[in-house]
Write a protein that holds these residues in place. Structure first.
Motif, mmCIF file in Angstrom:
data_model
loop_
_atom_site.group_PDB
_atom_site.id
_atom_site.type_symbol
_atom_site.label_atom_id
_atom_site.label_comp_id
_atom_site.label_asym_id
_atom_site.label_seq_id
_atom_site.Cartn_x
_atom_site.Cartn_y
_atom_site.Cartn_z
ATOM 1 N N GLN A 4 2.765 -3.789 -9.639
ATOM 2 C CA GLN A 4 1.663 -4.061 -8.733
ATOM 3 C C GLN A 4 2.157 -4.168 -7.295
ATOM 4 O O GLN A 4 3.272 -4.601 -7.033
ATOM 5 N N ASN A 5 1.292 -3.766 -6.370
ATOM 6 C CA ASN A 5 1.578 -3.850 -4.942
ATOM 7 C C ASN A 5 0.648 -4.911 -4.361
ATOM 8 O O ASN A 5 -0.400 -4.601 -3.789
ATOM 9 N N PHE A 6 1.037 -6.174 -4.544
ATOM 10 C CA PHE A 6 0.143 -7.270 -4.175
ATOM 11 C C PHE A 6 0.172 -7.528 -2.671
ATOM 12 O O PHE A 6 1.254 -7.605 -2.061
ATOM 13 N N THR A 73 0.664 -11.726 -13.281
ATOM 14 C CA THR A 73 0.688 -11.192 -11.914
ATOM 15 C C THR A 73 1.815 -11.835 -11.112
ATOM 16 O O THR A 73 1.572 -12.496 -10.099
ATOM 17 N N LEU A 76 2.023 -12.365 -6.996
ATOM 18 C CA LEU A 76 0.719 -12.403 -6.344
ATOM 19 C C LEU A 76 0.589 -13.685 -5.529
ATOM 20 O O LEU A 76 0.853 -14.781 -6.026
ATOM 21 N N ALA A 111 -7.695 -0.743 -2.902
ATOM 22 C CA ALA A 111 -7.083 -1.513 -3.989
ATOM 23 C C ALA A 111 -7.442 -0.960 -5.356
ATOM 24 O O ALA A 111 -8.522 -0.400 -5.567
ATOM 25 N N LYS A 113 -7.162 -3.317 -7.851
ATOM 26 C CA LYS A 113 -7.821 -4.547 -8.288
ATOM 27 C C LYS A 113 -7.925 -5.503 -7.106
ATOM 28 O O LYS A 113 -7.124 -5.442 -6.162
ATOM 29 N N TYR A 115 -8.337 -9.763 -6.497
ATOM 30 C CA TYR A 115 -8.211 -11.070 -7.149
ATOM 31 C C TYR A 115 -8.877 -12.132 -6.280
ATOM 32 O O TYR A 115 -8.586 -12.239 -5.081
ATOM 33 N N ASP A 217 -4.359 -5.779 -5.361
ATOM 34 C CA ASP A 217 -3.323 -4.905 -5.898
ATOM 35 C C ASP A 217 -3.565 -3.581 -5.184
ATOM 36 O O ASP A 217 -4.385 -2.766 -5.607
ATOM 37 N N THR A 265 6.901 -9.472 -1.011
ATOM 38 C CA THR A 265 5.596 -8.937 -0.620
ATOM 39 C C THR A 265 5.818 -7.740 0.300
ATOM 40 O O THR A 265 6.945 -7.376 0.625
ATOM 41 N N GLY A 307 4.531 -0.063 -3.762
ATOM 42 C CA GLY A 307 4.783 -1.485 -3.929
ATOM 43 C C GLY A 307 6.175 -1.685 -4.496
ATOM 44 O O GLY A 307 6.894 -0.741 -4.816
#
Length: 578
Positions: A4-6, A73, A76, A111, A113, A115, A217, A265, A307
């Motif tokens: 994931q690329n949070f 996650t 995140l 994105a 996703k 959150y 994400d 990050t 990410g």
């Protein structure tokens, strides 16, 4: 699956209430509303009702950064709104026209996703969430549940405490209140569209909805690498590698590593950039340290940067320690010491992996703070091996405290007839060993702490290792006792006159090899002599200033002759019987 690329989604506008008490002063002055409708608000870690109030050990982070606790996650984070301004989209009503609000973002982001970080004050509630894209289209998620701030699942953070705004009474709690994380999956057709704002509408439930933040994400067409197991790892470097699909136009990679497992990050600065291959050796690491690492791709496509990958980990090897050094066994056995080795002899080295050396209270007092081996059952042979030392810079000495006490007692105890404890040194990292000291039935230590000191003249290897070797032998004797070691120290060689000067007196034996009779060159200061075999077992003892040793009954082989002097020092030499 790609990592994931949070990315946090900082809110530019839309908060309606300040529900987090912070800084110094009454909660009423640093909040505009409560969370639950009955006067309770959140509290930040820096809150103090007065300047003299006790600092809190709980609360929301003063930085406003929430590292999510949801295991699926990792990495995140959420960014709360300004603790000195409005920081919650607070919705109490279910009535249309008075039951919604919109959070607009400073930087729109596309994105996979989204959150949501939220909680329900004084009960659960249900909301509809509408994601608004920059092209004026939207996607709505209906009937999204928000848990009550006490006891719900999928929490991003818990145990943050709360405060009564009317009287500043604090309510600390290890598991409550909680903020919850809700995942909203964007449709495939919307994944490339930057998100401009999100509207939340409360449609049901008795609880008051409080929405604090969103994270994404983030969409990317530059795929994160897949890490492979770490390759060659040394005490100060590690080889890492990764793969990436051939269809991805990766032009270079970044590597980020840390002793913390907190994922980087997009804002994290890589340790190494511009790597063009798929293998890289991370340099300048600390020895005996657990590291975590991540890799990301740079591509020639629209997104340009992926990410970070899922995390990898490795532990660097033990590096040689340059003295001064002390292990007082407060943590057993000590960093880079090894107690899980057994069997064998000083001539063969260890052959097993059973731990016979344990942590114990020195000489039977207490239960920790020293190393000990219990010698009672026959066949028990254990090793305690030290960290490697670099002694190439000078002359050093080794010293430690030792003694014997009856099992589960502070009383004295003899050693068994063929019991042996030896202190060993190796100049080649443990491939071959030399016996520096032997304790057995003839010279068994007492239940009084005794310091052993050995001047390491001639031991100047860059990879010197010491070991304590203890064996019960083959005889199951009646003595049941523990041999203890504490305060193991290697330091510069400046021996005091009160210390036992290991290696100071040297007496030669001849001929070597010998046939039947072994002669001692100078016996004026000799108190006694013992002869041991390669297993450490004492097979001959001579008392007094004996000059000739009749060893005609011994088989051919290697033996250790230990000469004990009247001042308490001793010297051990190797000899061979033809």
């Amino acid at each position: 699956m790609n990592a994931q690329n949070f990315q946090p989604m900082p809110v530019q506008s839309g908060y309606t209430a300040d529900v987090i008490a912070n800084d110094v002063g009454p909660a009423m002055s640093s909040t505009t509303d409560d969370v639950d409708g009955v006067s309770f608000a959140f509290v930040a870690g820096d809150f103090k009702a007065t300047a003299s109030s006790t600092p809190l050990t709980y609360g929301l982070p003063v930085s406003g950064i929430i590292n999510s606790a949801v295991s699926s996650t990792p990495g995140l984070t959420f960014q709360l709104g300004d603790l000195y301004g409005e920081n919650s989209l607070r919705i109490a009503s279910n009535t249309a026209g008075n039951n919604s609000g919109t959070l607009a973002f400073a930087t729109p982001v596309a994105a996979f996703k989204v959150y949501m970080l939220s909680t329900g004050g004084s009960g659960t509630c249900t909301v509809d969430v509408t994601v608004n894209f920059t092209d004026n289209t939207s996607q709505t998620f209906s009937d999204v549940a928000i848990f009550d701030w006490y006891g719900g699942s999928d929490y991003a953070i818990q145990g943050i405490g709360r405060i009564n705004r009317t009287n500043d009474v604090l309510e600390p709690n290890f598991s409550n209140p909680r903020l919850y994380q809700t995942a909203l999956t964007i449709d495939n057709g919307n994944e490339t569209k930057p998100i401009q704002s999100i509207t939340v509408e409360k449609v049901d439930g008795t609880g008051i909805a409080n929405v604090f933040a969103f994270s994404a994400d983030a969409y990317t067409d530059c795929v994160a690498p897949t890490l492979q197991p770490a390759g060659v790892v040394t005490s100060n470097s590690a080889q890492v590698s990764w793969t990436i699909p051939g269809s991805i136009q990766a032009v270079s990679y970044d590597v980020y590593y840390s002793t913390s497992n907190t994922a980087p990050t997009t804002a994290s600065v890589p340790n190494h950039t511009g790597i063009t291959g798929t293998t890289f050796t991370i340099p300048s690491l600390s020895s005996s340290t657990v590291y975590y690492y991540w890799v990301r791709s740079h591509c020639s496509t629209a997104t340009a940067q992926s990410g970070w990958s899922l995390p990898g980990t490795f532990t660097t090897l033990c590096g040689a320690v340059t003295p001064a050094y002390t292990n007082n066994f407060d943590s057993f056995p000590g960093t880079c010491w090894d107690s899980d080795i057994s069997g064998g002899t000083p001539a063969t080295g260890p052959t097993g992996t059973t731990a016979y050396w344990w942590e114990g209270g020195f000489l039977g007092t207490g239960f920790e703070g020293s190393a000990t081996i219990n010698l009672y059952s026959s066949g028990r042979t254990g090793w305690l091996k030290t960290v490697p030392f670099d002694l190439s810079a000078g002359t050093y000495k080794v010293k430690f405290d030792y003694g014997v006490a009856a099992y589960f007692s502070t009383d004295s105890s003899p050693m068994g007839s063929d019991d042996v404890v030896q202190f060993l040194v190796s100049n080649d990292a443990g491939t071959t060993w030399t016996v520096l000291e032997t304790w057995n039935e003839a010279n068994a230590p007492t239940n009084t702490s005794t310091q052993y000191v050995y001047n390491l003249t001639g031991y100047n290897s860059a990879n010197t290792v010491f070991a304590f070797y203890g064996t019960e032998g083959t005889e199951n004797d009646s003595p049941d006792y523990n041999f203890y070691v504490d305060n193991f120290t290697v330091e510069n060689s400046q021996l005091g006159t009160s210390e036992v000067k290991g290696g100071v007196k040297k007496v030669s034996v001849h001929p070597n090899p010998f046939k039947d009779i072994l002669y001692i060159s100078d016996t004026r200061e000799v108190k006694s002599v013992t002869v041991g075999d390669v297993s450490g077992r004492t097979i001959k003892t001579f008392t007094g200033a004996v000059k000739e040793l009749d060893l005609s009954t011994l088989n051919a082989g290697l033996y250790f002759v230990t000469i004990y002097f009247k001042d308490g020092s001793q010297s051990t030499v190797k000899t061979i019987k033809k």
